[in-house]
Design a protein around this motif. Structure first.
Motif, short mmCIF file in Angstrom:
data_model
loop_
_atom_site.label_atom_id
_atom_site.label_comp_id
_atom_site.label_asym_id
_atom_site.label_seq_id
_atom_site.Cartn_x
_atom_site.Cartn_y
_atom_site.Cartn_z
N GLN A 13 0.83 -1.21 0.00
CA GLN A 13 0.00 0.00 0.00
C GLN A 13 0.86 1.26 0.00
N THR A 14 2.00 1.21 0.69
CA THR A 14 2.90 2.37 0.70
C THR A 14 3.49 2.61 -0.69
N ILE A 15 3.93 1.53 -1.34
CA ILE A 15 4.45 1.66 -2.71
C ILE A 15 3.37 2.19 -3.64
N SER A 16 2.16 1.65 -3.49
CA SER A 16 1.04 2.08 -4.32
C SER A 16 0.75 3.57 -4.14
N ALA A 17 0.78 4.03 -2.88
CA ALA A 17 0.51 5.44 -2.60
C ALA A 17 1.60 6.34 -3.17
N GLN A 18 2.85 5.91 -3.07
CA GLN A 18 3.96 6.72 -3.57
C GLN A 18 3.93 6.82 -5.09
N LEU A 19 3.52 5.75 -5.75
CA LEU A 19 3.47 5.75 -7.22
C LEU A 19 2.15 6.31 -7.76
N GLY A 20 1.15 6.32 -6.90
CA GLY A 20 -0.16 6.80 -7.35
C GLY A 20 -0.87 5.81 -8.24
#
Length: 280
Positions: free
Chosen positions: A99-106
């Protein structure tokens, strides 16, 4: 003084379970002083009926903890729901990072494939080749092959040379040879020709004594064999220290270290990343 609780950690995965096992064992190692933590891996969980059976068993195995790495949303949701209904603690090992990677990449994670099995790509075949290399050059066999090695491990008997070679091959696609340092036996000349690839594995004498004694018991051999004699062990280790010093290679102390810890340290020593160099 309060009595230490027993705990069983069950790791569930819809694939091989390697990721869940690695993360679970890494967490357990933080509690080395606690002997009452048991670990049970449960890979290849792909159906809700399997989860039902597991929950039923776990309901009778308290206190326990579920850690999982499911990639299929339906399985995640079902497990979470069943665990909540039975008041069983559950941890999604990958979700916070995903989820953190997803949020950072959008972007949303693009893959929710069943099992997330490794692709048969170039990296996969490099790992297979590395495993074959480790087997071929195990325990000092074929010294001429050291020329093609990425890493050469040296050390006395029972310093985990072979399993470390296999771990480096399987997880890093490294071609690793190993050569035992035997008292009064000269190492092959190829070892000194490729000493820049060498890493010495050392161990505390008392730890090695315990390991060798246990090995003799397993084989049904007398415990008073010179193989496990403490004075003989110190002589062997002094000899190995002189060879390692002559090679001028870096050293890893494997005493009470897990194979993955040893392998990580070896990779850091042999192939330091730019940031790693700055942190030295």
């Amino acid at each position: 003084m309060s009595e230490t609780k027993q705990l069983t950690l069950f790791s569930l995965s819809d694939s091989t379970g390697q990721t869940a096992e690695t993360l679970s064992k890494a967490a357990i190692r933080q509690f080395r002083h606690v002997e009452d933590i048991h670990y049970v891996p449960l890979p290849r969980i792909t159906r809700q009926e399997q989860i039902d059976k597991i929950i039923k068993i776990l309901d009778q195995s308290r206190p326990c903890l579920i850690a999982y790495t499911f990639s299929i949303p339906a399985l995640k949701e079902y497990l979470e729901k069943q665990a909540q209904q039975h008041n069983l603690p559950v941890v999604n090992l990958l979700e916070p990072l995903i989820q953190t990677i997803s949020a950072q990449l959008g972007v949303k994670p693009p893959r929710n494939e069943h099992g997330m099995m490794p692709e048969l790509d170039e990296e996969y075949f490099k790992r297979i080749e590395a495993v074959e290399f480790a087997i071929k050059l195990d325990d000092g066999k074929d010294p001429k092959g050291m020329e093609k090695a990425d890493i050469i491990l040296v050390g006395v008997s029972r310093t985990s040379k072979t399993p470390t070679c296999m771990y480096l091959a399987q997880n890093y696609a490294m071609k690793v040879a190993n050569n035992p340092l035997v008292y009064n036996v000269s190492p092959p000349k190829e070892l000194f020709q490729h000493k820049d690839k060498c890493v010495g594995l050392k161990i505390r004498p008392e730890v090695l004594h315990d390991i060798r004694t246990a090995r003799l018991q397993t084989l049904g051999l007398p415990a008073n064999s010179s193989y496990a004699d403490f004075e003989q062990i110190k002589i062997e280790m002094d000899y190995a220290d002189r060879i390692i010093e002559e090679l001028g290679c870096p050293v890893v102390d494997v005493s009470h270290k897990a194979i993955e810890e040893t392998a990580t340290e070896i990779m850091y020593l042999r192939f330091p990343k730019p940031l790693s160099r700055e942190l030295k």
